[in-house]
Design an enzyme around this catalytic site. Structure first.
Site, PDB file in Angstrom:
ATOM      1  N   CYS A 192       0.844  -1.200   0.000  1.00 30.51           N
ATOM      2  CA  CYS A 192       0.000   0.000   0.000  1.00 30.51           C
ATOM      3  C   CYS A 192       0.879   1.249   0.000  1.00 30.51           C
ATOM      4  CB  CYS A 192      -0.915   0.024   1.216  1.00 30.51           C
ATOM      5  SG  CYS A 192      -1.795   1.599   1.375  1.00 30.51           S
ATOM      6  N   ILE A 193       0.710   2.066  -1.007  1.00 23.43           N
ATOM      7  CA  ILE A 193       1.610   3.209  -1.176  1.00 23.43           C
ATOM      8  C   ILE A 193       1.431   4.244  -0.068  1.00 23.43           C
ATOM      9  CG2 ILE A 193       0.045   4.384  -2.799  1.00 23.43           C
ATOM     10  CD1 ILE A 193       2.627   5.302  -4.297  1.00 23.43           C
TER      11      ILE A 193
END
Lengths: 126, 130
Positions: free
Chosen positions: B78-79
């Site tokens: 997840c960025i």
């Protein structure tokens, strides 16, 4: 107090078990719920254990400078996330009543929780 | 069956990564597919390319990479959770003016939408949290 009648079914159930402060679990769980809703999924939220504290009014950012989650809760309706459920026993154990909550959520017991989990295609637990 | 895993525990801090890797090995040994592993919350630290564990401990980072090499499992991070924890690939490091980067292929920075996709698209999504 009147609770809305909401079906215990949908695409994605996000279970929130952590209080609003002290960790990022609640915020990151709510983020997942918002993204699922933005992707067109019917999202339900279940506030369990200390997660019920997220619904208590006045959960501001506080001195640590974290964002707080009450603003995110206000956005739920905008994302069509209106199926809210809460563990009624946990709320009572923590000394709160439903009229102290920012949003209205339908109280569920263990049997209803099982039904809720079974009624969703995807369950994400935070 | 098509599986996806969600890992939310930091490596070497909790059992989550170890358990997830053992579960992955078990399901692959039974002939199932592991389409992707999604790293969220503190699980994003599993993607830290500079991890240097002692030689007599399992190398979790290498174990994740082996899943990708041997089975084509996608390793998605997840960025948003990664960036705020200091985990940036080369592109994000350049974009934020950082002198180094901490995430590289086969790990990919991606959005939470991929988690939802994986959860709805696979037969099973199994979560490993601390």
């Amino acid at each position: 107090m009147q609770y809305p009648t909401v079906p215990p079914a949908g695409d994605v159930l996000v279970i929130l078990r952590h209080s609003p402060h002290g960790s990022s679990w609640l915020r990151e769980g709510l983020d997942a719920a918002l993204v699922a809703a933005a992707f067109g999924q019917a999202v339900s939220l279940l506030f369990q254990s200390e997660g019920v504290l997220a619904l208590v009014k006045g959960q501001g950012p506080g001195p640590l400078g974290q964002k707080g989650t009450s603003a995110t809760l206000d956005m739920l309706a905008m994302y069509d996330i209106e199926s809210l459920f809460l563990d009624a026993v946990a709320l009572a154990r923590l000394g709160f009543s439903s009229d102290e909550l920012q949003l209205t959520a339908r109280p569920v017991d263990q049997a209803a929780t099982a039904e809720l989990i079974a009624g969703h295609r995807l369950v994400l637990t935070f | 069956m098509r599986y996806a895993l969600l890992v939310q525990g930091a490596p070497y801090s909790s059992q989550a990564s170890h358990s997830a890797l053992r579960f992955a090995a078990a399901l692959l040994a039974r002939g199932h597919n592991l389409e992707c592993v999604f790293f969220y919350h503190d699980g994003v630290y599993n993607a830290a390319r500079l991890a240097a564990p002692p030689q007599d401990e399992p190398h979790l980072m290498d174990a994740w990479c082996a899943l990708n090499t041997e089975y084509g499992t996608r390793l998605q991070v997840c960025i948003a959770a990664a960036l705020r924890r200091g985990l940036l690939d080369e592109r994000e490091a350049a974009r934020h003016g950082k002198s180094g980067y901490s995430v590289q292929s086969p790990f990919e920075l991606t959005g939470l939408g991929q988690l939802i996709d994986a959860g709805l698209g696979c037969d099973r999504l199994v979560t490993f949290s601390p």
